[in-house]
Write an enzyme that holds these catalytic residues in place. Structure first.
Site, PDB file in Angstrom:
ATOM      1  CD  GLU A 114      -2.127   3.055  -5.677  1.00 14.93           C
ATOM      2  OE1 GLU A 114      -3.155   2.410  -5.954  1.00 14.93           O
ATOM      3  OE2 GLU A 114      -1.069   2.507  -5.357  1.00 14.93           O
ATOM      4  NE  ARG A 161      -4.231  -1.575   0.159  1.00 15.51           N
ATOM      5  CZ  ARG A 161      -4.357  -2.665  -0.579  1.00 15.51           C
ATOM      6  NH1 ARG A 161      -3.363  -3.014  -1.389  1.00 15.51           N
ATOM      7  NH2 ARG A 161      -5.458  -3.408  -0.513  1.00 15.51           N
ATOM      8  CG  HIS A 166      -2.065  -1.058  -6.723  1.00 17.83           C
ATOM      9  ND1 HIS A 166      -2.727  -0.371  -5.724  1.00 17.83           N
ATOM     10  CD2 HIS A 166      -1.956  -2.339  -6.275  1.00 17.83           C
ATOM     11  CE1 HIS A 166      -2.998  -1.190  -4.722  1.00 17.83           C
ATOM     12  NE2 HIS A 166      -2.538  -2.398  -5.035  1.00 17.83           N
TER      13      HIS A 166
END
Length: 387
Positions: free
Chosen positions: A237, A208, A254
């Site tokens: 994000e 993360r 990601h």
């Protein structure tokens, strides 16, 4: 039965098609109005599932998230309404493990030295962290682990984070986001911790974005170019700090877990759970969803050369392609448009949506034409290794 599914989840029609009507939606822009008539909701990490989203729905029978993490799901709220929930722990662990391993091979190739000679520290030894360790140990790399959450119940050896930072040449992050408490991971790597990294440390983040303070990372990296960065996840994000991107050696949107097998496995795990909730047998097989294996003949005696191993890994996945596309999409587009957040948002999500899911090592069947020991390649994940 109405099944509402994220448009980027694969194999939904194949697995859920005979259970009802399927409607696919943009998961990041999902509204309560869209959800109000759904019996089943299938999401990814971009969808916040909470009381607000489900405020108009009184018929939901199941919520499934094709993800390892659950920080985007208000599980207490679902429990209060007796709505069954399942995620897909471990579904893309192999993909993340292989991604991190390939990224390390790429860094070794670019900056010299051998990955096998380095000590790698893994922060977070759950499914994904363990998958990274499996690849590294199969190749003969020394691995150290830090995970205070599981260390008392896990037979493996663990060390403190400070010791790991002091001893390791490479650090790979694989923790969930925990915002408060004893095991807080939000900004786990703040400016102080970033400055404590050994000279020449490689730092990888595939979990993360907010595990690293990205603003502090910009400052530290500008002062310490010796640190090498691989970032697949970004604070804020889908709007990464565009000034950070040029400072990163390998940058992706990601997609570390985006293998075809991993995505299929995530959807299939939700199918199995829903069938259990409905009291029905899961009569479909995941293996029928995937393309057949590739076969490659090679003299495995040449593979212990690290450059040859990287060449083999690139046959499965060339990380440089996604890195180049990420920079072009985010940096080039934002430089041409004043609405940076809008462009980044669209570009970041569009890259994820259109990503060509790579195969995992197991999809490549190696036929050994030499006479060398090949067990390590089997342990690394390749199929059919033998003579």
């Amino acid at each position: 039965m109405k099944i509402l599914a994220d448009e980027n989840m694969p194999y939904v029609q194949e697995l859920f098609g005979d259970l009802g009507t399927i409607e696919t939606v943009n998961g990041r822009e999902l509204t309560p109005e869209q959800v109000k008539d759904a019996d089943v909701l299938l999401v990814r990490s971009v969808t916040q599932v909470n009381g607000s989203l489900l405020s108009l729905n009184n018929k939901l029978k199941f919520v499934g998230s094709a993800t390892i993490g659950t920080d985007h799901i208000d599980t207490d709220y679902l429990a209060s309404r007796d709505i069954p929930f399942s995620n897909a722990p471990g579904c893309n662990a192999t993909a993340v493990g292989e991604f991190a391993f390939i990224a390390m091979l790429e860094l070794a190739n670019r900056f010299g030295g051998k990955l096998k000679d380095k000590t790698v520290g893994i922060v977070g030894a759950g499914n994904t962290g363990s998958a990274v360790a499996k690849c590294l140990q199969a190749y003969g790399v020394t691995v150290l682990l830090h995970d205070p959450v599981i260390q008392d119940s896990d037979p493996r050896d663990f060390i403190s984070l400070d010791e790991l930072i002091a001893r390791c040449d490479v650090i790979s992050l694989h923790v969930p986001i925990i915002k408060t408490g004893e095991h807080k991971t939000w900004y786990l790597f703040d400016e102080t911790r970033l400055n404590s990294l050994k000279p020449g440390t490689w730092l990888l983040n595939c979990c993360r974005g907010e595990v690293i303070d990205n603003r502090a990372l910009i400052k530290v990296k500008q002062q310490r170019p010796d640190i090498k960065l691989v970032l697949d996840v970004w604070e804020g994000e889908p709007n990464p700090m565009h000034e950070l991107i040029p400072l990163v050696e390998l940058a992706t949107p990601h997609i570390a877990g985006y293998s075809l097998e991993g995505k299929a496995r995530g959807t299939y795990m939700l199918y199995q759970k829903l069938m259990q909730v409905l009291g029905r047998d899961a009569d479909k097989s995941m293996t029928t969803l995937l393309p057949s294996l590739w076969s490659v003949q090679l003299d495995i005696e040449s593979i212990p050369n690290e450059k040859s191993l990287l060449k083999l890994a690139r046959f499965i996945y060339d990380l440089r392609d996604d890195d180049e596309l990420f920079r072009k999409t985010i940096l080039d587009d934002s430089s041409k448009n004043d609405q940076v957040n809008c462009v980044n948002n669209n570009g970041f999500d569009l890259m994820r949506k259109n990503h060509q899911h790579r195969r995992e090592f197991r999809a490549l069947r190696l036929v050994n034409t030499g006479h060398s020991d090949v067990n390590w390649l089997t342990n690394l994940g390749f199929s059919g290794v033998g003579q």
